[in-house]
Design an enzyme around this catalytic site. Structure first.
Site: not given
Length: 216
Positions: A49, A53, A136
């Site tokens: 993943e 950001r 999640k």
């Protein structure tokens, strides 16, 4: 092609089942992306993943998508524009800290399997009502940790989770032993100092240790 929530969860579950830990990666230099992915995959952690950001994130996804054996996803999906950019970069799945109808619509329309975030029973139930049963759990430790996730699982056994946020080698197995946990997300397998130094052997060793964590 568009994807249904049920199919999205089925695919997300398959990806989450590849290894007990999904590395959560904040990549600041795209030049490091490919060797980082190669080290993690070699260590037994194929699902990766890359969080959106940093300015380098999309280029990192492009590089990692070329690594044999790797399955690269985009994390921190917030907007439909994020979804479009992630798919164009080669992401094979998406991860979000939460879920909005706008984001879910965009992922379904783009055919991108999404692991949507939920921290409460109500959030999980709303996603289940839409057809998502692989979620999640975020932020895991701040939301009560493994005891909270175990409690949520009692009345909602049909939902599975990938807890992320504060998961570490010290507490990972407390999550992985839960029947409603398929895998966990963790950043400790790719420390910034080791990646910056190009110590891929050390990262591969960390990945191999994580790949042997007990799932049950």
């Amino acid at each position: 092609m568009p994807i249904t929530p049920a199919e999205a969860s089925r695919r997300a579950r398959e990806i989450c089942s590849l290894a007990p830990i999904v590395p959560v990666l904040v990549v600041e230099d795209a030049a490091l992306a490919r060797p980082l992915a190669e080290a993690l995959v070699a260590g037994g952690l194929p699902a990766l993943e890359v969080t959106l950001r940093t300015p380098a994130a999309l280029d990192a996804i492009r590089e990692m998508a070329q690594v044999p054996g790797g399955v690269v996803g985009a994390g921190t999906l917030i907007t439909p524009e994020d979804v479009t950019a992630a798919v164009e970069a080669g992401a094979q799945f998406g991860v979000s800290p939460g879920a909005t109808d706008e984001l879910l619509d965009a992922c379904e329309a783009a055919g991108l399997p999404l692991l949507p975030g939920a921290a409460t029973a109500t959030e999980a139930m709303r996603l289940l009502a839409r057809g998502y049963d692989m979620l999640k759990f975020f932020p895991a430790e701040a939301s009560g940790g493994a005891p909270a996730l175990k409690a949520i699982g009692a009345p909602l056994p049909q939902i599975s989770f990938c807890p992320t946020g504060g998961v570490s080698p010290a507490n990972a197995e407390s999550y992985l032993k839960l029947p409603n946990v398929v895998c966990a997300g963790g950043s400790w397998v790719a420390p910034k100092d080791l990646a910056g130094a190009g110590d891929w052997a050390a990262i591969e060793a960390l990945a191999r240790e994580a790949s042997h964590l007990a799932k049950r």
